[in-house]
Design a protein around this motif. Structure first.
Motif, PDB file in Angstrom:
ATOM      1  N   GLU A   5       0.809  -1.221   0.000  1.00  0.00           N
ATOM      2  CA  GLU A   5       0.000   0.000   0.000  1.00  0.00           C
ATOM      3  C   GLU A   5       0.843   1.272   0.000  1.00  0.00           C
ATOM      4  OE1 GLU A   5      -2.593  -0.279   3.339  1.00  0.00           O
ATOM      5  OE2 GLU A   5      -3.400  -2.243   2.754  1.00  0.00           O
ATOM      6  N   THR A   6       1.887   1.325   0.821  1.00  0.00           N
ATOM      7  CA  THR A   6       2.701   2.542   0.927  1.00  0.00           C
ATOM      8  C   THR A   6       3.757   2.628  -0.172  1.00  0.00           C
ATOM      9  OG1 THR A   6       2.390   2.523   3.328  1.00  0.00           O
ATOM     10  CG2 THR A   6       4.155   3.913   2.469  1.00  0.00           C
ATOM     11  N   LEU A   7       4.427   1.505  -0.431  1.00  0.00           N
ATOM     12  CA  LEU A   7       5.486   1.520  -1.444  1.00  0.00           C
ATOM     13  C   LEU A   7       4.969   1.194  -2.842  1.00  0.00           C
ATOM     14  CD1 LEU A   7       8.359  -0.280   0.521  1.00  0.00           C
ATOM     15  CD2 LEU A   7       7.822   2.158   0.420  1.00  0.00           C
ATOM     16  N   ASN A   8       3.683   0.809  -2.943  1.00  0.00           N
ATOM     17  CA  ASN A   8       3.028   0.531  -4.229  1.00  0.00           C
ATOM     18  C   ASN A   8       3.691  -0.595  -5.021  1.00  0.00           C
ATOM     19  OD1 ASN A   8       0.996   2.574  -4.027  1.00  0.00           O
ATOM     20  ND2 ASN A   8       2.569   4.112  -4.506  1.00  0.00           N
ATOM     21  N   ILE A   9       4.111  -1.626  -4.316  1.00  0.00           N
ATOM     22  CA  ILE A   9       4.631  -2.828  -4.964  1.00  0.00           C
ATOM     23  C   ILE A   9       3.480  -3.817  -5.067  1.00  0.00           C
ATOM     24  CG2 ILE A   9       6.328  -4.689  -4.847  1.00  0.00           C
ATOM     25  CD1 ILE A   9       8.085  -2.837  -3.178  1.00  0.00           C
ATOM     26  N   SER A  10       3.272  -4.383  -6.237  1.00  0.00           N
ATOM     27  CA  SER A  10       2.108  -5.247  -6.455  1.00  0.00           C
ATOM     28  C   SER A  10       2.195  -6.525  -5.637  1.00  0.00           C
ATOM     29  CB  SER A  10       1.978  -5.594  -7.935  1.00  0.00           C
ATOM     30  OG  SER A  10       3.002  -6.487  -8.327  1.00  0.00           O
ATOM     31  N   SER A  11       1.033  -7.072  -5.351  1.00  0.00           N
ATOM     32  CA  SER A  11       0.966  -8.319  -4.593  1.00  0.00           C
ATOM     33  C   SER A  11       1.667  -9.454  -5.332  1.00  0.00           C
ATOM     34  CB  SER A  11      -0.500  -8.692  -4.332  1.00  0.00           C
ATOM     35  OG  SER A  11      -0.598  -9.917  -3.643  1.00  0.00           O
ATOM     36  N   GLU A  12       1.532  -9.452  -6.657  1.00  0.00           N
ATOM     37  CA  GLU A  12       2.168 -10.502  -7.461  1.00  0.00           C
ATOM     38  C   GLU A  12       3.689 -10.401  -7.385  1.00  0.00           C
ATOM     39  OE1 GLU A  12       2.273 -12.181 -12.061  1.00  0.00           O
ATOM     40  OE2 GLU A  12       0.797 -10.669 -11.461  1.00  0.00           O
ATOM     41  N   ASP A  13       4.226  -9.179  -7.464  1.00  0.00           N
ATOM     42  CA  ASP A  13       5.680  -8.994  -7.373  1.00  0.00           C
ATOM     43  C   ASP A  13       6.200  -9.415  -5.998  1.00  0.00           C
ATOM     44  OD1 ASP A  13       6.197  -8.128  -9.919  1.00  0.00           O
ATOM     45  OD2 ASP A  13       5.969  -5.999  -9.446  1.00  0.00           O
ATOM     46  N   LEU A  14       5.455  -9.069  -4.960  1.00  0.00           N
ATOM     47  CA  LEU A  14       5.872  -9.452  -3.613  1.00  0.00           C
ATOM     48  C   LEU A  14       5.888 -10.963  -3.448  1.00  0.00           C
ATOM     49  CD1 LEU A  14       3.952  -6.805  -1.460  1.00  0.00           C
ATOM     50  CD2 LEU A  14       6.419  -6.950  -1.797  1.00  0.00           C
ATOM     51  N   SER A  15       4.838 -11.600  -3.940  1.00  0.00           N
ATOM     52  CA  SER A  15       4.695 -13.042  -3.746  1.00  0.00           C
ATOM     53  C   SER A  15       5.681 -13.854  -4.574  1.00  0.00           C
ATOM     54  CB  SER A  15       3.264 -13.469  -4.089  1.00  0.00           C
ATOM     55  OG  SER A  15       3.087 -14.846  -3.910  1.00  0.00           O
ATOM     56  N   SER A  16       5.954 -13.401  -5.803  1.00  0.00           N
ATOM     57  CA  SER A  16       6.762 -14.224  -6.708  1.00  0.00           C
ATOM     58  C   SER A  16       8.181 -13.717  -6.957  1.00  0.00           C
ATOM     59  CB  SER A  16       6.050 -14.355  -8.062  1.00  0.00           C
ATOM     60  OG  SER A  16       5.890 -13.084  -8.666  1.00  0.00           O
ATOM     61  N   ARG A  17       8.418 -12.386  -6.735  1.00  0.00           N
ATOM     62  CA  ARG A  17       9.747 -11.835  -7.030  1.00  0.00           C
ATOM     63  C   ARG A  17      10.512 -11.381  -5.792  1.00  0.00           C
ATOM     64  NH1 ARG A  17       9.149  -7.165 -11.227  1.00  0.00           N
ATOM     65  NH2 ARG A  17      11.420  -7.290 -11.120  1.00  0.00           N
ATOM     66  N   VAL A  18       9.797 -11.026  -4.731  1.00  0.00           N
ATOM     67  CA  VAL A  18      10.461 -10.496  -3.540  1.00  0.00           C
ATOM     68  C   VAL A  18      10.608 -11.553  -2.450  1.00  0.00           C
ATOM     69  CG1 VAL A  18      10.350  -8.780  -1.687  1.00  0.00           C
ATOM     70  CG2 VAL A  18       9.713  -8.136  -4.022  1.00  0.00           C
ATOM     71  N   TYR A  19       9.498 -12.096  -1.961  1.00  0.00           N
ATOM     72  CA  TYR A  19       9.557 -13.014  -0.823  1.00  0.00           C
ATOM     73  C   TYR A  19      10.377 -14.284  -1.075  1.00  0.00           C
ATOM     74  CZ  TYR A  19       5.936 -10.012   1.194  1.00  0.00           C
ATOM     75  OH  TYR A  19       5.248  -8.933   1.693  1.00  0.00           O
ATOM     76  N   PRO A  20      10.353 -14.863  -2.284  1.00  0.00           N
ATOM     77  CA  PRO A  20      11.206 -16.048  -2.507  1.00  0.00           C
ATOM     78  C   PRO A  20      12.701 -15.773  -2.328  1.00  0.00           C
ATOM     79  CG  PRO A  20       9.497 -15.941  -4.183  1.00  0.00           C
ATOM     80  CD  PRO A  20       9.446 -14.635  -3.428  1.00  0.00           C
ATOM     81  N   VAL A  21      13.120 -14.516  -2.517  1.00  0.00           N
ATOM     82  CA  VAL A  21      14.546 -14.186  -2.380  1.00  0.00           C
ATOM     83  C   VAL A  21      15.030 -14.481  -0.969  1.00  0.00           C
ATOM     84  CG1 VAL A  21      16.238 -12.303  -2.460  1.00  0.00           C
ATOM     85  CG2 VAL A  21      14.455 -12.457  -4.201  1.00  0.00           C
ATOM     86  N   TRP A  22      14.163 -14.256   0.029  1.00  0.00           N
ATOM     87  CA  TRP A  22      14.529 -14.552   1.416  1.00  0.00           C
ATOM     88  C   TRP A  22      14.906 -16.017   1.562  1.00  0.00           C
ATOM     89  CZ3 TRP A  22      11.930 -17.922   4.836  1.00  0.00           C
ATOM     90  CH2 TRP A  22      12.424 -17.924   6.146  1.00  0.00           C
TER      91      TRP A  22
END
Length: 451
Positions: A33-50
């Motif tokens: 909501e604040t940084l305007n990163i899409s849910s799809e990007d978070l789920s598939s491109r960001v969180y897996p990196v952890w």
């Protein structure tokens, strides 16, 4: 105040401050909501990196934790966490690349947590292992409960925004960094004597040095690992540790995404939900010190039943349209995990014949992360099946069914052995542990001939 008490206080303080991150329950909302990163990007491109970075960093961590004598790895954990939240506060945090860098740092911090759990066992006597385990894990729960409660109040009463939570977390992690520096460095000489003891009345071939200590550790690394996992008791609890942690990491990583699929502005109670978990887990892990169960006999059955319960909880989470049912399922699931991982950690530490705590905990976590990496690539990653979030939770439920089936089989085998041989089963397991210790000490003395 004696030295042991000071160490326990310093370790508890560090554990409290490093978990005092009030923004954690709202990271998904902050990023989306604040940084305007899409849910799809978070789920598939960001969180897996952890997951991937956690796995990569864990390899040097479990190899170096015992060698570097724990404290440097703990300090590295504090630095990594602090760097994460500093980046969250910067304008560049709005890019997917920056979020991926944050996940890399978070993975490094997660990997180095092995040292925190291993450190306690080299500064306390074995008779204190159970109490020390409960205290160190309770400190983590206390930090989480306090910070998540504050987070919910700030958001609910509109005392601030998500950036406010980040600033508080940054300040707490700075205090955690200071606390990590106050931890006493363990003595390599003490570690050498505990790791490579000699028989009474005998003399060492030469005066040991830190270089010799490191060389012997490296030389015995593989043999130590083989000796640990050929002990049936250690193998059983390590297997559960790896399998259960694999699913727990996934649930923790994607729970907020699941909640976000049904949440409205009037149902954002992530903070209080995350706070209830440590509120219940805090006394629970302390009570684990009082639990006296013949784990040799009842361990597999307990793990099998709890895994079935976990499977039902995750299935309900994926099926229900109610955010409050999801919250309740998450609370029960996480508390059960915290209770059992505390028992597993104590049992493993108590049955380890050498001070290879970093190696054992690191290897168990490495297996968990390797499995989670495979699971993430198949289930969540864009290059895999990229399943919808609810379907992912059906898969996680199925994983616990598999875990339960494994330990049902193990429980049946133990029951058959017990019926055939009675109490001898437990005594035999304990005897094997002692015999392994004796053999390892004798082998250490033989290897010492080379120095």
């Amino acid at each position: 105040m004696n030295r042991l008490l000071r160490v326990l206080i310093a370790l508890a303080a560090y554990g409290f401050f490093k978990e005092f991150k009030p923004s954690e329950p709202y990271l998904y909302e902050f990023e989306h909501e604040t940084l305007n990163i899409s849910s799809e990007d978070l789920s598939s491109r960001v969180y897996p990196v952890w997951t991937y970075s956690y796995l990569i960093f864990l390899i040097p961590v479990f190899l170096l934790t015992d060698i570097l004598l724990y404290k440097p790895i703990i300090v590295a954990e504090a630095v990594s966490y602090l760097a994460c939240w500093i980046l969250f506060d910067l304008p560049i945090a709005k890019s997917v690349l920056t979020q991926q860098i944050i996940e890399v740092l978070y993975g490094a911090a997660s990997a180095t947590e092995v040292a925190y759990f291993a450190y306690i066992y080299v500064v306390v006597d074995r008779s204190m292992f159970k109490r020390a385990t409960s205290i160190s894990r309770a400190a983590l729960q206390a930090g989480k409960f306090t910070s998540y409660t504050i987070a919910q109040l700030i958001i609910l009463l509109d005392w601030g925004n998500y950036y406010t939570l980040n600033y508080i977390a940054t300040g707490s992690l700075a205090l955690g960094f200071i606390a990590s520096l106050l931890l006493p460095m363990t003595s390599w000489r003490t570690a050498y004597e505990r790791r490579f003891p000699i028989k009474e009345g005998e003399m060492r071939k030469e005066e040991p040095s830190y270089g010799i200590f490191v060389k012997r550790l490296v030389m015995t690394l593989w043999k130590d690992a083989i000796a640990m996992y050929t002990n049936s008791f250690i193998l059983k609890w390590s297997l559960w540790w790896a399998l259960a942690s694999c699913v727990d990491y996934q649930v923790s990583n994607y729970a907020q995404t699941l909640w976000g699929s049904v949440q409205t502005e009037d149902t954002q109670y992530n903070g209080i939900t995350e706070a209830i978990v440590p509120l219940i887990a805090f006394p629970t892990v302390l009570l684990m010190e009082k639990v006296n169960v013949r784990w040799h006999l009842w361990g597999e059955a307990t793990l099998a039943v709890l895994s079935l319960i976990d499977a039902g909880i995750l299935l309900l989470s994926g099926l229900t349209p109610s955010i409050f049912v999801m919250y309740g399922c998450y609370i029960v699931y996480r508390v059960l995990y915290e209770a059992m991982i505390t028992i597993a950690q104590f049992n493993l530490a108590s049955h380890l014949y050498k001070d290879s705590f970093g190696l054992l905990f690191g290897l168990n976590t490495f297996v968990a992360l390797a499995l989670q990496t495979i699971l993430t690539m198949i289930v969540a990653d864009k290059k895999g099946l990229h399943l919808p979030i609810r379907t992912q939770f059906y898969v996680y439920s199925g994983c616990h069914v598999v875990i339960s089936a494994i330990f049902i089989g193990a429980a049946v085998f133990t029951a058959i052995r017990y019926c055939q041989r009675g109490d001898v089963v437990e005594m035999d397991d304990e005897a094997r542990t002692e015999n392994s210790s004796v053999k390892e000490e004798e082998r250490g003395e033989v290897e010492a001939e080379h120095f």
